[in-house]
Design an enzyme around this catalytic site. Structure first.
Site, PDB file in Angstrom:
ATOM      1  N   GLY A  90      -6.414  -8.660  -7.951  1.00 54.68           N
ATOM      2  CA  GLY A  90      -5.462  -7.935  -8.784  1.00 54.68           C
ATOM      3  C   GLY A  90      -4.027  -8.395  -8.645  1.00 54.68           C
TER       4      GLY A  90
ATOM      5  N   CYS B 112      -1.846  -7.346  -6.566  1.00 60.49           N
ATOM      6  CA  CYS B 112      -1.444  -7.455  -5.166  1.00 60.49           C
ATOM      7  C   CYS B 112      -1.660  -8.860  -4.604  1.00 60.49           C
ATOM      8  CB  CYS B 112      -2.219  -6.418  -4.352  1.00 60.49           C
ATOM      9  SG  CYS B 112      -1.843  -6.447  -2.615  1.00 60.49           S
TER      10      CYS B 112
ATOM     11  N   GLY C 123     -13.005  -5.958 -19.660  1.00 55.85           N
ATOM     12  CA  GLY C 123     -13.925  -4.827 -19.753  1.00 55.85           C
ATOM     13  C   GLY C 123     -13.422  -3.791 -20.744  1.00 55.85           C
TER      14      GLY C 123
ATOM     15  N   GLY D  15      12.771  -5.619  -6.299  1.00 58.65           N
ATOM     16  CA  GLY D  15      14.037  -6.309  -6.556  1.00 58.65           C
ATOM     17  C   GLY D  15      14.724  -6.737  -5.265  1.00 58.65           C
TER      18      GLY D  15
ATOM     19  N   HIS E 137       7.180  -1.168  27.910  1.00 57.76           N
ATOM     20  CA  HIS E 137       8.533  -1.727  27.967  1.00 57.76           C
ATOM     21  C   HIS E 137       8.433  -3.227  28.204  1.00 57.76           C
ATOM     22  CE1 HIS E 137      12.784  -2.037  28.779  1.00 57.76           C
ATOM     23  NE2 HIS E 137      12.493  -2.782  29.835  1.00 57.76           N
TER      24      HIS E 137
HETATM   25  C1  FAD Z   1       5.948  -8.452  -6.643  1.00 55.27           C
HETATM   26  C2  FAD Z   1       5.141  -7.292  -6.134  1.00 55.27           C
HETATM   27  C3  FAD Z   1       5.078  -7.050  -4.791  1.00 55.27           C
HETATM   28  C4  FAD Z   1       4.323  -5.989  -4.306  1.00 55.27           C
HETATM   29  N1  FAD Z   1       4.271  -5.791  -2.962  1.00 55.27           N
HETATM   30  C5  FAD Z   1       3.549  -4.770  -2.473  1.00 55.27           C
HETATM   31  C6  FAD Z   1       3.437  -4.576  -1.080  1.00 55.27           C
HETATM   32  O1  FAD Z   1       3.990  -5.322  -0.278  1.00 55.27           O
HETATM   33  N2  FAD Z   1       2.691  -3.539  -0.632  1.00 55.27           N
HETATM   34  C7  FAD Z   1       2.057  -2.685  -1.488  1.00 55.27           C
HETATM   35  O2  FAD Z   1       1.396  -1.742  -1.033  1.00 55.27           O
HETATM   36  N3  FAD Z   1       2.126  -2.849  -2.820  1.00 55.27           N
HETATM   37  C8  FAD Z   1       2.856  -3.878  -3.334  1.00 55.27           C
HETATM   38  N4  FAD Z   1       2.892  -4.067  -4.684  1.00 55.27           N
HETATM   39  C9  FAD Z   1       2.150  -3.118  -5.547  1.00 55.27           C
HETATM   40  C10 FAD Z   1       0.656  -3.460  -5.544  1.00 55.27           C
HETATM   41  O3  FAD Z   1       0.484  -4.767  -6.009  1.00 55.27           O
HETATM   42  C11 FAD Z   1      -0.102  -2.479  -6.424  1.00 55.27           C
HETATM   43  O4  FAD Z   1       0.169  -1.161  -6.006  1.00 55.27           O
HETATM   44  C12 FAD Z   1      -1.593  -2.722  -6.323  1.00 55.27           C
HETATM   45  O5  FAD Z   1      -1.929  -4.026  -6.716  1.00 55.27           O
HETATM   46  C13 FAD Z   1      -2.364  -1.719  -7.186  1.00 55.27           C
HETATM   47  O6  FAD Z   1      -3.722  -1.963  -7.076  1.00 55.27           O
HETATM   48  P1  FAD Z   1      -4.738  -1.604  -8.239  1.00 55.27           P
HETATM   49  O7  FAD Z   1      -6.081  -1.963  -7.721  1.00 55.27           O
HETATM   50  O8  FAD Z   1      -4.514  -0.217  -8.698  1.00 55.27           O
HETATM   51  O9  FAD Z   1      -4.344  -2.526  -9.482  1.00 55.27           O
HETATM   52  P2  FAD Z   1      -4.037  -4.074  -9.641  1.00 55.27           P
HETATM   53  O10 FAD Z   1      -3.826  -4.747  -8.362  1.00 55.27           O
HETATM   54  O11 FAD Z   1      -2.967  -4.159 -10.672  1.00 55.27           O
HETATM   55  O12 FAD Z   1      -5.397  -4.659 -10.228  1.00 55.27           O
HETATM   56  C14 FAD Z   1      -5.855  -4.330 -11.485  1.00 55.27           C
HETATM   57  C15 FAD Z   1      -6.772  -5.438 -11.958  1.00 55.27           C
HETATM   58  O13 FAD Z   1      -7.418  -5.001 -13.147  1.00 55.27           O
HETATM   59  C16 FAD Z   1      -7.560  -6.088 -14.022  1.00 55.27           C
HETATM   60  N5  FAD Z   1      -7.752  -5.555 -15.372  1.00 55.27           N
HETATM   61  C17 FAD Z   1      -6.903  -4.824 -16.117  1.00 55.27           C
HETATM   62  N6  FAD Z   1      -7.477  -4.467 -17.279  1.00 55.27           N
HETATM   63  C18 FAD Z   1      -8.724  -4.996 -17.267  1.00 55.27           C
HETATM   64  C19 FAD Z   1      -9.798  -4.972 -18.177  1.00 55.27           C
HETATM   65  N7  FAD Z   1      -9.740  -4.301 -19.322  1.00 55.27           N
HETATM   66  N8  FAD Z   1     -10.922  -5.642 -17.854  1.00 55.27           N
HETATM   67  C20 FAD Z   1     -11.026  -6.310 -16.671  1.00 55.27           C
HETATM   68  N9  FAD Z   1     -10.046  -6.355 -15.769  1.00 55.27           N
HETATM   69  C21 FAD Z   1      -8.911  -5.693 -16.061  1.00 55.27           C
HETATM   70  C22 FAD Z   1      -6.264  -6.851 -13.848  1.00 55.27           C
HETATM   71  O14 FAD Z   1      -6.426  -8.198 -14.264  1.00 55.27           O
HETATM   72  C23 FAD Z   1      -6.044  -6.720 -12.344  1.00 55.27           C
HETATM   73  O15 FAD Z   1      -6.602  -7.796 -11.662  1.00 55.27           O
HETATM   74  C24 FAD Z   1       3.619  -5.143  -5.200  1.00 55.27           C
HETATM   75  C25 FAD Z   1       3.666  -5.398  -6.572  1.00 55.27           C
HETATM   76  C26 FAD Z   1       4.412  -6.456  -7.045  1.00 55.27           C
HETATM   77  C27 FAD Z   1       4.433  -6.721  -8.516  1.00 55.27           C
END
Ligand code: FAD
Length: 466
Positions: A39, A41, A114, A185, A445
Site C-alpha cells: 500500500g 505505507c 477490485g 510536510g 543507566h
Molecule cells: C509520505 C508518507 C509517510 C507516511 N509515514 C507514516 C509513518 O511513518 N507511520 C505511519 O504510521 N503512517 C505513515 N503514513 C500513513 C500510512 O501510509 C497510512 O496510514 C497507511 O498506509 C494506511 O494503510 P491502509 O492499509 O489503510 O491503506 P494504504 O496503505 O493506502 O493501502 C491501500 C491499498 O489499496 C489499494 N487499492 C485502492 N483501491 C483499490 C481497488 N479498488 N482495488 C484494488 N486495490 C485498491 C491501493 O493501491 C493501496 O495499495 C505515511 C503516509 C505518507 C503518504
C-alpha cells in the site's frame, strides 16, 4: 472461486487482516491494483520516507557533527541517485516481504482493481482489461487514502509535488516551499533541508503539528527554526504559478490582509490525505460514507451492508499504518468468531525528524477541554546523562497523570529516539499504569529511557537529576 474473505487493498491494514484471517483458518484472497503489495505505507509512505530520513540524517551528521566527535572526514558528497537507489532497495525488500508472507499463509493474491459487484462478489479488472468475478462470504475494504489536493493548484509532480513526488526528486531544490506543517510536510522538509534546500513551511493554522500537544509543537517549532526551517504560520495559500523552472506561491494572512509571494524551485503540497474509494462501487451496493468521504463502520468494522467491512485510512480515526494494522487483526478475529478489539486511547504517533516527536494518549489541551484535573511531570534531555554525552539534548519528556488517581493519561516526547521511547509509555498505559508505577520501574543507566522515568518522578515533583 469462493472465499471466506476477500480483502480489497494490501496496505498495512489489508495485508495484515488477510494474514490474521488465514492464520485463523479463513480461506482468504487479496486484490491489489498496484503491482506491489504494502500500500501507501511501503511503496510511497512510511518506508521510503524513513529511508530518506535515515540517509539524509547520516549525511548531515557526517557534514556537521563528525568533526566534533573527533572523526575527521572530508566534506561528504551527495550522490542523490545512489541515495534514491538505497531507498528503492528498502522499499523493494519490504514489498517483497509482504508478497512472501501472503504466499506463506496460502492467501490468493489478485493484481487488478477490485470492485464490489454485489454483496458476496468482487470483480477484479487486470491492467490488460481482462476481468474475473470472485465469490466470497465477506468483503473487507482496505483501500486506504490519497493525497488531499488544494483547489486551483495542480500537482504536476515536478514543480508542484505531493509526498510521492517529494520522495522522487532527482536534484536537491534550492528553495523548497512546503504547504502544511503536519507530520509529512515536516519529515520531507527535513530530508531536503539536510541535503541543502532552504525550506519554508506555510501553514494555515497559527501552529505546527495540529492535534499534537501545544507545548510540544511550540518547542519543536523552535528546534526546527534553529535547524534553518522558516515558518509562515496563519497563512492561507491562494495560488501557485509555475514556469518550466520554478514556482511562485501566493499567500495571505488567514485572518485577512495583504497578499505576499514566495519563490520556490519545488512546492510540496502536504495538507493531509483523503479516504480513497474510487471505482469500488460503494454507491452501487449502498455502503454509506460520512461527510468526509470515510466509509462508515460500527465498533466491529461492519458497514451498513451485511458482509462488507472496512478498516484503515478509509475509515475514521488517525491515518496511521499501525492503526490500520491493529484494525486488520481485530476485524479478522471478529470474522473468525473471536473478540478482536482496538484500544483507540493508546495509539502512539511519531514524527521521524531529528529530534523525533512522539505522543500517546491525551494532550494537555484535550484534558483541559474535558475538564480532567491532571498533574504534569517534565524532564529535559539536557539533564539526561546519555543525551548529554551524545550531544543530543534538544527536547523533553512530559507525562500527564490524573490528579485524583495518578493514572497516566498522556505522554509526549521530543528527543532522540522518542519514537522508540514512547512504547514504554504505551505499554504502561495499556496496563493502566500510574505515574508512580513508571517511576518505580528500574531503568538501565545510562539510557535515554531514564528521562521517561525522571518525568514520571517529576509528576510528584521528585525528579532526581533536576
Ligand atoms: C509520505 C508518507 C509517510 C507516511 N509515514 C507514516 C509513518 O511513518 N507511520 C505511519 O504510521 N503512517 C505513515 N503514513 C500513513 C500510512 O501510509 C497510512 O496510514 C497507511 O498506509 C494506511 O494503510 P491502509 O492499509 O489503510 O491503506 P494504504 O496503505 O493506502 O493501502 C491501500 C491499498 O489499496 C489499494 N487499492 C485502492 N483501491 C483499490 C481497488 N479498488 N482495488 C484494488 N486495490 C485498491 C491501493 O493501491 C493501496 O495499495 C505515511 C503516509 C505518507 C503518504
Amino acid at each position: 472461486m469462493s472465499y471466506d474473505l476477500i480483502v480489497i487493498g494490501t496496505g498495512p491494514g489489508g495485508y495484515v487482516a488477510a494474514i490474521r484471517a488465514a492464520q485463523l483458518g479463513l480461506k482468504t484472497a487479496v486484490v491489489e491494483k498496484r503491482k506491489t503489495h504494502g500500500g501507501t505505507c511501503l511503496n510511497v509512505g512510511c518506508i521510503p520516507s524513513k529511508a530518506l530520513l535515515h540517509a539524509s540524517h547520516m549525511f548531515e551528521d557526517a557534514r556537521d557533527h563528525f568533526e566534533g566527535l573527533g572523526i575527521g572526514v572530508s566534506a561528504p558528497k551527495l550522490d542523490l541517485k545512489k541515495m534514491q537507489a538505497f531507498k528503492q532497495e528498502g522499499v523493494d525488500g519490504n514489498t517483497k516481504g509482504v508478497e512472501f508472507l501472503l504466499k506463506k499463509n496460502k492467501i490468493d493474491a489478485f493484481i487488478g482493481t477490485g470492485r464490489i459487484a454485489a454483496v458476496g462478489q468482487v470483480e477484479v479488472t487486470a491492467e490488460d482489461g481482462s476481468n474475473q468475478l470472485l465469490q466470497t462470504k465477506n468483503i473487507l475494504i482496505a483501500t486506504g487514502s490519497d493525497v488531499t489536493r488544494l483547489p486551483g493548484i495542480e500537482i504536476d509532480e515536478k514543480a508542484v509535488v505531493s509526498s510521492t513526488g517529494a520522495l522522487e526528486l532527482e536534484s536537491v531544490p534550492k528553495r523548497l516551499v512546503v504547504i502544511g506543517a503536519g507530520v509529512i510536510g515536516l519529515e520531507l522538509g527535513s530530508v531536503w533541508r539536510r541535503l541543502g534546500a532552504e525550506v519554508t513551511v506555510v501553514e494555515y493554522l497559527d501552529r505546527i503539528l495540529p492535534g499534537m500537544d501545544g507545548e510540544i509543537a511550540k518547542n519543536f517549532q523552535r528546534i526546527l527554526s534553529k535547524q534553518g526551517f522558516q515558518f509562515k504560520l496563519g497563512a492561507k495559500v491562494t495560488g501557485v504559478q509555475t514556469t518550466s523552472k520554478s514556482a511562485t506561491l501566493t499567500f495571505e494572512p488567514a485572518a485577512g490582509g495583504a497578499a505576499e509571494t514566495l519563490e520556490a524551485d519545488v512546492v510540496l503540497v502536504a495538507i493531509g490525505r483523503v479516504p480513497y474509494t474510487e471505482g469500488l462501487g460503494l454507491e452501487h451496493v449502498g455502503v454509506q460514507k460520512d461527510n468526509r468521504g470515510r466509509v462508515l463502520t460500527d465498533a466491529h468494522f461492519a458497514t451498513n451492508v451485511t458482509g462488507i467491512y472496512a478498516i484503515g485510512d478509509v475509515i475514521a480515526g488517525p491515518m496511521l499504518a499501525h492503526k490500520a494494522e491493529d484494525e486488520g487483526v481485530a476485524v479478522a478475529e471478529i470474522l473468525a468468531g473471536k473478540a478482536g478489539h482496538v484500544n483507540y486511547d493508546v495509539i502512539p504517533s511519531v514524527v521521524y525528524t531529528f529530534p523525533e516527536v512522539a505522543s500517546v494518549g491525551k494532550t494537555e489541551e484535550e484534558l483541559k477541554g474535558a475538564g480532567i484535573a491532571y498533574n504534569a511531570g517534565k524532564f529535559p534531555f539536557t539533564a539526561n546523562g546519555r543525551a548529554k554525552v551524545n550531544r543530543t539534548t534538544d527536547g523533553f519528556v512530559k507525562i500527564l497523570a490524573d490528579a485524583a488517581t495518578d493514572k497516566v493519561l498522556g505522554v509526549h516526547i521530543i528527543g532522540p529516539e522518542a519514537g522508540n521511547l514512547i512504547h514504554e509509555a504505551a505499554i504502561a498505559m495499556e496496563f493502566g499504569a500510574s505515574s508512580e508505577d513508571m517511576a518505580r520501574t528500574c531503568h538501565a543507566h545510562p539510557t535515554l529511557a531514564e528521562a521517561v522515568k525522571e518525568a514520571a518522578l517529576a509528576v510528584e515533583k521528585r525528579a532526581i537529576h533536576m
